[in-house]
Design a protein around this motif. Structure first.
Motif, PDB file in Angstrom:
ATOM      1  N   LYS A 231      -4.561  -0.693  -6.770  1.00 45.37           N
ATOM      2  CA  LYS A 231      -5.711  -0.168  -6.029  1.00 45.37           C
ATOM      3  C   LYS A 231      -5.509   1.275  -5.588  1.00 45.37           C
ATOM      4  O   LYS A 231      -6.470   2.045  -5.500  1.00 45.37           O
ATOM      5  CB  LYS A 231      -6.005  -1.083  -4.841  1.00 45.37           C
ATOM      6  CG  LYS A 231      -6.432  -2.488  -5.261  1.00 45.37           C
ATOM      7  CD  LYS A 231      -6.566  -3.421  -4.073  1.00 45.37           C
ATOM      8  CE  LYS A 231      -7.073  -4.804  -4.498  1.00 45.37           C
ATOM      9  NZ  LYS A 231      -6.189  -5.478  -5.471  1.00 45.37           N
TER      10      LYS A 231
ATOM     11  N   SER B  60      -6.255   3.205  -8.725  1.00 44.58           N
ATOM     12  CA  SER B  60      -7.696   3.133  -8.994  1.00 44.58           C
ATOM     13  C   SER B  60      -8.466   4.085  -8.102  1.00 44.58           C
ATOM     14  O   SER B  60      -9.326   4.850  -8.576  1.00 44.58           O
ATOM     15  CB  SER B  60      -8.218   1.708  -8.767  1.00 44.58           C
ATOM     16  OG  SER B  60      -7.695   0.809  -9.700  1.00 44.58           O
ATOM     17  N   ARG B  61      -8.187   4.023  -6.812  1.00 45.85           N
ATOM     18  CA  ARG B  61      -8.898   4.886  -5.867  1.00 45.85           C
ATOM     19  C   ARG B  61      -8.708   6.360  -6.229  1.00 45.85           C
ATOM     20  O   ARG B  61      -9.661   7.155  -6.212  1.00 45.85           O
ATOM     21  CB  ARG B  61      -8.381   4.633  -4.449  1.00 45.85           C
ATOM     22  CG  ARG B  61      -8.795   3.298  -3.855  1.00 45.85           C
ATOM     23  CD  ARG B  61     -10.103   3.402  -3.125  1.00 45.85           C
ATOM     24  NE  ARG B  61     -10.425   2.151  -2.473  1.00 45.85           N
ATOM     25  CZ  ARG B  61     -11.327   1.273  -2.907  1.00 45.85           C
ATOM     26  NH1 ARG B  61     -12.018   1.528  -4.004  1.00 45.85           N
ATOM     27  NH2 ARG B  61     -11.567   0.166  -2.244  1.00 45.85           N
TER      28      ARG B  61
ATOM     29  N   GLU C  59     -13.598  -2.478  -6.216  1.00 49.48           N
ATOM     30  CA  GLU C  59     -12.551  -2.539  -7.222  1.00 49.48           C
ATOM     31  C   GLU C  59     -13.142  -2.981  -8.556  1.00 49.48           C
ATOM     32  O   GLU C  59     -14.248  -3.535  -8.608  1.00 49.48           O
ATOM     33  CB  GLU C  59     -11.409  -3.482  -6.814  1.00 49.48           C
ATOM     34  CG  GLU C  59     -11.794  -4.935  -6.633  1.00 49.48           C
ATOM     35  CD  GLU C  59     -10.629  -5.766  -6.112  1.00 49.48           C
ATOM     36  OE1 GLU C  59      -9.939  -5.295  -5.183  1.00 49.48           O
ATOM     37  OE2 GLU C  59     -10.415  -6.865  -6.632  1.00 49.48           O
TER      38      GLU C  59
END
Length: 421
Positions: free
Chosen positions: A120, A123-124, A290
């Motif tokens: 995550k 991803s962010r 997500e």
């Protein structure tokens, strides 16, 4: 491994089975059946197959969390078969299976894109770099660091492990006094086969309803299949307890959301595969929570087929075997699903299903736990369920109302675990 037949095209399915202590058949069977509809299927799983055998031409017991073991067996298999695609719906095996996809030169989720989806923090960063709206975020290794971050962002905030799914370890923190206990709960979460880094996500809380969008990517083009409107359990956890799917949901064709998701999938490096994206509809517009590099769980592909006629599992198979997916909406219904979870750690004696005629709109109800199963509650387990019910309504509102009325349909006869021993 049973004897292969030289030169045949097959799909390799990885981890489409059961965890040792949990039957995955209700969730996994539609995908395996779809694969078998297109090609013969060979199964790699960590345990001997049971129900899967009716859909496969052969199987290999192998550690599905070991990329090296999987690649070795895949190379052995490819000496006798032509592997036309790789499917893996299991969170714990996803990255290892992506390594197999790379090693075979097959279409589907690559190791890089699997890592980009799972982590995550990564991803962010990737989505933010592409100008895609994201909540403020950082990571923390202690509850004191998390508290400092939360004070910068402003409460409430959300804590979550970087690499887990299914809302495991995701905790809402509304005030400073809750942080230490919340951080402890988040840091205890885990999933077999998933490495959890020791720095945990601290994110600004996003207000607004949450939806999930299942879609497929073929040759870089993102194709949305259906939208599910979520219901989550009580705070501070984010356990998903139900969904409503409507065939003519305007969000499916919303150009802003579709464009955002196509750009996001490109940023994560996904050119072929099925994904499950979670989106908050905030007052300032949609924000991606997500993107998971697998089809949606929670029986969502099955509920989608009941509502729309679209076979999301077949679309998932097609895009990893080089076939453009055909998406035809042949039904126009509104369907909802509600899951039943224990309210205390429980040893299951029996799951009872009442007479469906006493509950309006019910089309299906079934148990999800067998006698002898042990079920736990959040934060120890966010996916422990003993049954489900599916209802139909004339509108999303009626469907939601009917889901609230089915609480007595499925009941659990159990012994509290503290008394069972």
């Amino acid at each position: 491994m049973s004897s292969p037949s030289q030169g045949r095209n097959i799909i390799l399915a990885i981890g489409v089975g059961s965890q040792k202590d949990r039957d995955s058949r209700p969730y996994r069977e539609p995908l395996l059946a779809a694969a078998a509809e297109r090609f013969p299927v060979w199964l790699f799983d960590s345990y001997e197959p049971t129900w899967q055998e009716q859909y496969t031409v052969g199987s290999t017991v192998v550690d599905c969390q070991s990329p090296e073991a999987l690649i070795t067996e895949a190379n052995r298999l490819s000496a006798s078969y032509t592997i036309v695609g790789v499917l893996c719906p299991d969170e714990g095996s996803l990255e290892a299976a992506a390594r197999v996809t790379d090693a075979l030169g097959a279409l589907g989720l690559s190791a890089d894109s699997a890592r980009n989806c799972r982590d995550k923090k990564l991803s962010r960063a990737l989505l933010t770099a592409e100008g895609i709206a994201q909540p403020g975020f950082t990571t923390a290794r202690t509850w004191q660091e998390a508290l400092s971050a939360a004070e910068r962002f402003g409460f409430p905030v959300v804590l979550k492990p970087r690499t887990l799914g299914a809302s495991q370890g995701v905790v809402l923190v509304r005030e400073p006094s809750e942080m230490e206990q919340a951080f402890e709960a988040s840091s205890r979460a885990g999933y077999p086969g998933v490495e959890v880094p020791d720095d945990y996500m601290v994110e600004e809380y996003l207000s607004g309803p949450e939806v999930s969008i299942d879609g497929v990517v073929f040759e870089g083009e993102y194709i949305p299949l259906f939208v599910a409107h979520k219901k989550v359990g009580p705070e501070p956890f984010f356990t998903e307890v139900g969904h409503v799917v409507t065939a003519d949901d305007p969000l499916v064709s919303n150009e802003t959301i579709r464009s955002m998701l196509e750009k996001a999938h490109g940023a994560l490096g996904i050119s072929h595969g099925a994904t499950h994206s979670e989106i908050k509809l905030t007052p300032n517009g949609p924000v991606i929570v997500e993107i998971n590099g697998r089809p949606g769980g929670d029986l969502l592909p099955y509920v989608c087929r009941l509502a729309t006629g679209v076979d999301a599992c077949l679309a998932a198979v097609d895009v990893v075997t080089g076939r453009a997916p055909t998406v035809r909406r042949t039904l126009s219904r509104t369907m909802g699903i509600r899951f039943y979870a224990p309210t205390e750690p429980s040893l299951v004696r029996e799951v009872r299903i009442a007479d469906r005629s006493d509950f309006p709109g019910v089309v299906e109800a079934a148990p999800l736990a067998a006698p002898g199963a042990e079920l736990f509650c959040p934060p120890e387990d966010t996916v422990a369920r003993y049954g489900y019910a599916i209802v139909e309504g004339a509108s999303p509102g009626e469907c939601t109302e009917r889901l609230e009325l089915v609480e007595g349909l499925v009941t659990l006869d159990h012994v509290p675990l503290k008394a069972a021993t």
